[in-house]
Structure formats: C-alpha cells, structure tokens
Motif scaffolding. Structure first.
Motif, PDB file in Angstrom:
ATOM      1  N   THR A  24       4.721  56.343  66.598  1.00 19.35           N
ATOM      2  CA  THR A  24       4.034  56.872  66.084  1.00 19.35           C
ATOM      3  C   THR A  24       4.567  58.530  66.284  1.00 19.35           C
ATOM      4  O   THR A  24       3.782  59.919  65.950  1.00 19.35           O
ATOM      5  CB  THR A  24       2.713  57.316  66.997  1.00 19.35           C
ATOM      6  OG1 THR A  24       2.432  55.637  66.420  1.00 19.35           O
ATOM      7  CG2 THR A  24       1.241  57.541  66.967  1.00 19.35           C
ATOM      8  N   ASN A  29       3.733  55.909  60.001  1.00 18.04           N
ATOM      9  CA  ASN A  29       2.895  55.526  60.161  1.00 18.04           C
ATOM     10  C   ASN A  29       2.073  55.117  61.555  1.00 18.04           C
ATOM     11  O   ASN A  29       1.748  54.160  62.078  1.00 18.04           O
ATOM     12  CB  ASN A  29       3.869  53.780  60.005  1.00 18.04           C
ATOM     13  CG  ASN A  29       4.414  53.609  58.884  1.00 18.04           C
ATOM     14  OD1 ASN A  29       4.000  54.117  57.561  1.00 18.04           O
ATOM     15  ND2 ASN A  29       5.197  52.990  58.984  1.00 18.04           N
ATOM     16  N   SER A  31      -1.695  55.321  61.089  1.00 13.31           N
ATOM     17  CA  SER A  31      -2.549  53.975  61.271  1.00 13.31           C
ATOM     18  C   SER A  31      -2.738  53.633  61.712  1.00 13.31           C
ATOM     19  O   SER A  31      -3.559  52.459  62.592  1.00 13.31           O
ATOM     20  CB  SER A  31      -2.347  54.515  59.846  1.00 13.31           C
ATOM     21  OG  SER A  31      -1.968  53.986  59.222  1.00 13.31           O
ATOM     22  N   LEU A  32      -1.319  52.164  61.881  1.00 12.91           N
ATOM     23  CA  LEU A  32      -0.841  51.114  62.454  1.00 12.91           C
ATOM     24  C   LEU A  32      -1.509  51.463  63.967  1.00 12.91           C
ATOM     25  O   LEU A  32      -1.919  50.124  64.585  1.00 12.91           O
ATOM     26  CB  LEU A  32       0.431  50.460  61.953  1.00 12.91           C
ATOM     27  CG  LEU A  32       0.598  49.016  62.210  1.00 12.91           C
ATOM     28  CD1 LEU A  32      -0.922  48.222  61.443  1.00 12.91           C
ATOM     29  CD2 LEU A  32       2.686  49.515  61.647  1.00 12.91           C
ATOM     30  N   PHE A  78      -9.686  51.642  58.440  1.00 19.11           N
ATOM     31  CA  PHE A  78      -8.336  51.790  58.205  1.00 19.11           C
ATOM     32  C   PHE A  78      -7.822  50.577  58.427  1.00 19.11           C
ATOM     33  O   PHE A  78      -6.620  51.168  57.355  1.00 19.11           O
ATOM     34  CB  PHE A  78      -8.127  52.474  59.909  1.00 19.11           C
ATOM     35  CG  PHE A  78      -8.360  54.192  59.802  1.00 19.11           C
ATOM     36  CD1 PHE A  78      -8.223  54.801  58.695  1.00 19.11           C
ATOM     37  CD2 PHE A  78      -9.580  54.123  61.399  1.00 19.11           C
ATOM     38  CE1 PHE A  78      -8.792  56.393  58.922  1.00 19.11           C
ATOM     39  CE2 PHE A  78     -10.014  55.563  60.972  1.00 19.11           C
ATOM     40  CZ  PHE A  78      -9.856  56.950  59.971  1.00 19.11           C
ATOM     41  N   MET A  79      -7.868  49.373  59.052  1.00 18.00           N
ATOM     42  CA  MET A  79      -7.186  48.311  58.143  1.00 18.00           C
ATOM     43  C   MET A  79      -7.228  48.150  56.805  1.00 18.00           C
ATOM     44  O   MET A  79      -6.207  47.334  56.123  1.00 18.00           O
ATOM     45  CB  MET A  79      -7.866  47.024  59.154  1.00 18.00           C
ATOM     46  CG  MET A  79      -6.789  45.966  58.852  1.00 18.00           C
ATOM     47  SD  MET A  79      -7.260  44.474  60.409  1.00 18.00           S
ATOM     48  CE  MET A  79      -8.690  44.296  59.468  1.00 18.00           C
ATOM     49  N   ARG A  82      -5.090  50.555  54.718  1.00 25.44           N
ATOM     50  CA  ARG A  82      -3.318  49.875  54.932  1.00 25.44           C
ATOM     51  C   ARG A  82      -3.318  48.802  54.082  1.00 25.44           C
ATOM     52  O   ARG A  82      -2.210  48.905  54.051  1.00 25.44           O
ATOM     53  CB  ARG A  82      -3.475  49.746  56.128  1.00 25.44           C
ATOM     54  CG  ARG A  82      -1.961  50.125  56.783  1.00 25.44           C
ATOM     55  CD  ARG A  82      -1.450  50.184  58.015  1.00 25.44           C
ATOM     56  NE  ARG A  82       0.330  49.827  57.833  1.00 25.44           N
ATOM     57  CZ  ARG A  82       1.207  50.922  57.803  1.00 25.44           C
ATOM     58  NH1 ARG A  82       0.806  52.075  57.148  1.00 25.44           N
ATOM     59  NH2 ARG A  82       2.057  50.429  57.370  1.00 25.44           N
ATOM     60  N   LYS A  85      -3.487  49.512  50.178  1.00 26.61           N
ATOM     61  CA  LYS A  85      -2.722  50.407  50.255  1.00 26.61           C
ATOM     62  C   LYS A  85      -1.236  49.361  49.698  1.00 26.61           C
ATOM     63  O   LYS A  85      -0.725  49.662  49.105  1.00 26.61           O
ATOM     64  CB  LYS A  85      -2.861  51.376  50.430  1.00 26.61           C
ATOM     65  CG  LYS A  85      -3.507  52.468  50.563  1.00 26.61           C
ATOM     66  CD  LYS A  85      -3.845  54.142  51.005  1.00 26.61           C
ATOM     67  CE  LYS A  85      -2.479  54.840  50.913  1.00 26.61           C
ATOM     68  NZ  LYS A  85      -2.842  55.704  51.757  1.00 26.61           N
ATOM     69  N   GLY A  86      -0.991  49.146  50.829  1.00 26.77           N
ATOM     70  CA  GLY A  86       0.377  48.216  51.947  1.00 26.77           C
ATOM     71  C   GLY A  86       0.897  47.333  49.802  1.00 26.77           C
ATOM     72  O   GLY A  86       1.256  46.921  50.165  1.00 26.77           O
ATOM     73  N   TYR A  93      -8.957  49.382  47.985  1.00 27.41           N
ATOM     74  CA  TYR A  93      -9.463  50.410  47.960  1.00 27.41           C
ATOM     75  C   TYR A  93     -10.478  51.478  47.925  1.00 27.41           C
ATOM     76  O   TYR A  93     -10.967  51.756  48.733  1.00 27.41           O
ATOM     77  CB  TYR A  93      -7.578  51.086  47.771  1.00 27.41           C
ATOM     78  CG  TYR A  93      -7.638  52.275  48.612  1.00 27.41           C
ATOM     79  CD1 TYR A  93      -7.848  52.910  49.718  1.00 27.41           C
ATOM     80  CD2 TYR A  93      -7.883  53.576  47.654  1.00 27.41           C
ATOM     81  CE1 TYR A  93      -6.776  53.829  49.903  1.00 27.41           C
ATOM     82  CE2 TYR A  93      -8.178  54.459  48.248  1.00 27.41           C
ATOM     83  CZ  TYR A  93      -7.607  54.593  49.687  1.00 27.41           C
ATOM     84  OH  TYR A  93      -6.738  56.119  50.207  1.00 27.41           O
ATOM     85  N   LEU A 222      -0.244  41.806  60.271  1.00 28.30           N
ATOM     86  CA  LEU A 222      -0.065  43.343  60.568  1.00 28.30           C
ATOM     87  C   LEU A 222       1.104  44.176  61.075  1.00 28.30           C
ATOM     88  O   LEU A 222       2.290  43.881  59.959  1.00 28.30           O
ATOM     89  CB  LEU A 222      -0.942  44.408  61.263  1.00 28.30           C
ATOM     90  CG  LEU A 222      -1.898  44.309  60.298  1.00 28.30           C
ATOM     91  CD1 LEU A 222      -3.361  45.379  61.112  1.00 28.30           C
ATOM     92  CD2 LEU A 222      -2.589  45.032  58.713  1.00 28.30           C
ATOM     93  N   TRP A 226       4.834  44.765  59.613  1.00 28.00           N
ATOM     94  CA  TRP A 226       5.846  45.500  60.502  1.00 28.00           C
ATOM     95  C   TRP A 226       7.558  44.857  60.515  1.00 28.00           C
ATOM     96  O   TRP A 226       8.390  45.868  59.905  1.00 28.00           O
ATOM     97  CB  TRP A 226       5.329  45.806  61.290  1.00 28.00           C
ATOM     98  CG  TRP A 226       6.011  46.993  62.237  1.00 28.00           C
ATOM     99  CD1 TRP A 226       7.007  48.219  62.048  1.00 28.00           C
ATOM    100  CD2 TRP A 226       6.030  46.872  64.071  1.00 28.00           C
ATOM    101  NE1 TRP A 226       7.517  48.329  62.341  1.00 28.00           N
ATOM    102  CE2 TRP A 226       6.949  47.750  64.255  1.00 28.00           C
ATOM    103  CE3 TRP A 226       5.944  47.166  64.650  1.00 28.00           C
ATOM    104  CZ2 TRP A 226       7.078  48.820  65.632  1.00 28.00           C
ATOM    105  CZ3 TRP A 226       5.305  47.129  65.864  1.00 28.00           C
ATOM    106  CH2 TRP A 226       6.227  47.446  66.167  1.00 28.00           C
TER     107      TRP A 226
END
Length: 245
Positions: A24, A29, A31-32, A78-79, A82, A85-86, A93, A222, A226
């Motif tokens: 961060t 990333n 947002s994660l 937000f999850m 993400r 989009k991922g 979305y 998640l 990662w």
C-alpha cells in the motif's frame, strides 16, 4: 466456540491488512488493503467487548452498530469491484456500480438509517439484543433493521456467485480456481443471511457460523489471489533472468 471463532477471524483479517501495508505504501493495489482493513474493523465491532468500548466512546446509543453496517457496505462494495474486475466479469461490475446497484445501496441505506433512529437505542448492546428485548415494537424494528443491513451485502454476493462458479470451471491456475471457489462459498454464505429471520432463537449460533464463514472465505480467497499474483510475478522474473543469461 463463537468467541474463539470471532477472535480467530479478527486475527486473520488484521494479519492480512498488516501484510498489505508495504504494498500500500508503494501504491500497489491499495484497495486490497482497504478491504482487509474494513473487514478487520467490522469484526472488531461485532465482538462484544470492543463493541461496548467503542460505542461508549460514541455516546452509548449504539451508533457503533450503525457504523458497523456501513463499514460492511464499504467492504462488500470494494470487494465486489475488485473481484469483478479481476475476473473480467463486466456484467457484475455494472450491477454493482451501475444505476441499479447504486439505487439498491441508497435505498437500503435510507431504510436502515430511518429504522435505526426510530428506535430508542440508548444503552450499548452488541447486536442490539437489549434493544430488541424492550418490547414488541423494538423487537420488530431490530428485525427489520437487521434485514436491511443484510440486503445490500446479499445483493453484491448474489451478483458475484455466477462469475465465481464460471471461474472455478475455467482453465485458470489452480490457486485462482481455489480462490474463486472460496469466494463463491462466501457469496452463498452471505446470501443465506437473508434467511436469518427463519432461524429459531435457540439455534442463533448458526448465524454466527454463517457470518464468519463468509468473512473467512472472502479473506482467504482474496489472499490466495494475491499469492498467485506474487508467484506469477516471481516466475516471470526468473524466466526473464534465465533468458538474459
């Protein structure tokens, strides 16, 4: 058992948030980190001891419970962004960020706030159990308030499930497929919260198990994505190095 599950989930969420701090700070990333941090705050506010301390600091009128609901809304929003989009789930979305998704979020938020302030919420009470026990009117209002709080997360979860099921069946790296499976299970668990009014009070522990199953599945899912990205990055770097030599 429930208390152990709560503290274990809190520890896992907090560790994942801390692990994301270096990335961060490098603006990678971010947002994660926000998702993991939000989940950590949500779990903290759902445990009786920390809840009572925080709510007393806010005036002892259970504003901490309202805060908890909006923290969950933010985390699931937000999850959802993400994940959709991922996995290239453009339709999901749009369901979250489009007019329909925003109207659902706005409507649920307005109803939830209206129900909260229509109750006498004086006296800190985790889960609003003491408020619900005041009389029949407050019991009904707490039930409606809880249903409103579960509606938006369920909306996002139901939107995500089909995309996650497709990802499990796709030809993706095994870690990504496992992650998608966990995210799908988490989505199903969130959707099941809509059935909480049908669960008798004597079986209330089931609600805790469903809630924390959802959180753990989302966090671990998640985290696996990662890890898969890190592995792919290192593999790519090693291939470039071997090519250069």
């Amino acid at each position: 058992m429930i208390e152990t599950l709560q503290w274990t989930t809190l520890a896992i969420c907090a560790l994942m948030a801390v692990a994301r701090i270096p990335s961060t700070l490098r603006r990678e990333n971010r947002s994660l980190f926000g998702i993991f941090a939000s989940m950590t705050v949500a779990i903290l506010l759902s445990i009786q001891g920390p809840y009572l301390i925080i709510d007393q600091a806010l005036g002892g009128t259970n504003l901490a419970n309202l805060l908890l609901r909006f923290v969950i809304f933010g985390a699931i929003f937000f999850m959802g962004l993400r994940i959709s989009k991922g996995f290239g789930a453009d339709s999901v979305y749009r369901l979250i960020t489009g007019r329909t998704g925003l109207l659902v979020l706005l409507a649920v938020s307005v109803v939830m706030v209206a129900l909260f302030f229509s109750m006498d919420t004086a006296g800190s009470s985790a889960g609003l159990t003491a408020i619900s026990a005041k009389d029949a009117r407050h019991f009904a209002l707490v039930e409606y308030y809880g249903a409103a709080g579960r509606a938006y997360p369920a909306y996002v979860a139901l939107a995500l499930i089909p995309a996650m099921v497709r990802a499990v069946q796709d030809r993706l790296p095994i870690l990504i497929r496992i992650a998608a499976g966990l995210l799908a299970v988490g989505g199903v668990a969130v959707a099941l919260t809509l059935l909480f009014p049908l669960i008798p009070p004597s079986m209330g522990q089931i609600e805790f198990i469903i809630n924390y199953t959802a959180v753990l599945c989302f966090v671990i899912g998640l985290a696996l994505i990662w890890v898969a990205k890190l592995i792919r990055g290192r593999t790519g770097a090693s291939r470039r190095t071997s090519t250069e030599t």
